[in-house]
Design an enzyme around this catalytic site. Structure first.
Site: not given
Length: 153
Positions: A41, A43-45, A48
């Site tokens: 997703t 924002v997660c990409t 991280l």
């Protein structure tokens, strides 16, 4: 939710490379726990990958980082490979760590898939929580510079 000053719940989870990871194995350093809702997703990409970019600063500060999501080992492994994530992505498919840290579990992205709130905790070498941030919604990102500065302080 676990608060600053409280004992950080220990856990054992499988990483994206199938290694078993215990929080207590890191008792000689600070550990950044980055709870994220789901692999692949936006924002997660961003989150991280930004933490991966911060790894040298965290290592200089004697800190490690662990990503934690409800995703399975296959999704997290592909996600790590596709994005060059340089730290373990832990698979909390049973939501044990997510629940132990008091994070909300909500429907996310697909029918029947429940995910963790986005959150960052820094666990001190003595096992206490030294820093805590929990997003009010999954679209918010942590203050990366603040997390790195905390670990370096």
């Amino acid at each position: 939710m676990v608060s600053v000053g409280e004992a950080a719940p220990d856990f054992t989870l499988m990483a994206h490379d199938r290694a078993m990871v215990n929080l207590s194995d890191y008792s000689d350093k600070r550990v950044v726990l980055a709870f994220y809702p789901a692999a692949f997703t936006g924002v997660c990409t961003t989150e991280l990958c930004t933490f991966t970019d911060s790894m040298s600063s965290l290592e200089e500060a004697n800190a490690a980082i662990l990503g934690i999501s409800a995703d399975n080992v296959f999704a997290n492994n592909e996600f790590a490979a596709a994005n060059g994530i340089g730290f373990p992505l832990l698979c909390d498919v049973q939501r044990t760590a997510i629940e132990a840290y008091g994070l909300a579990i909500h429907d996310f992205g697909a029918p029947g898939f429940t995910a963790s709130q986005r959150a960052v905790f820094v666990v001190e070498p003595d096992g206490s929580v030294g820093y805590a941030w929990v997003a009010e919604n999954p679209g918010l990102e942590p203050d990366y510079d603040e997390v790195v500065a905390y670990c370096a302080g």
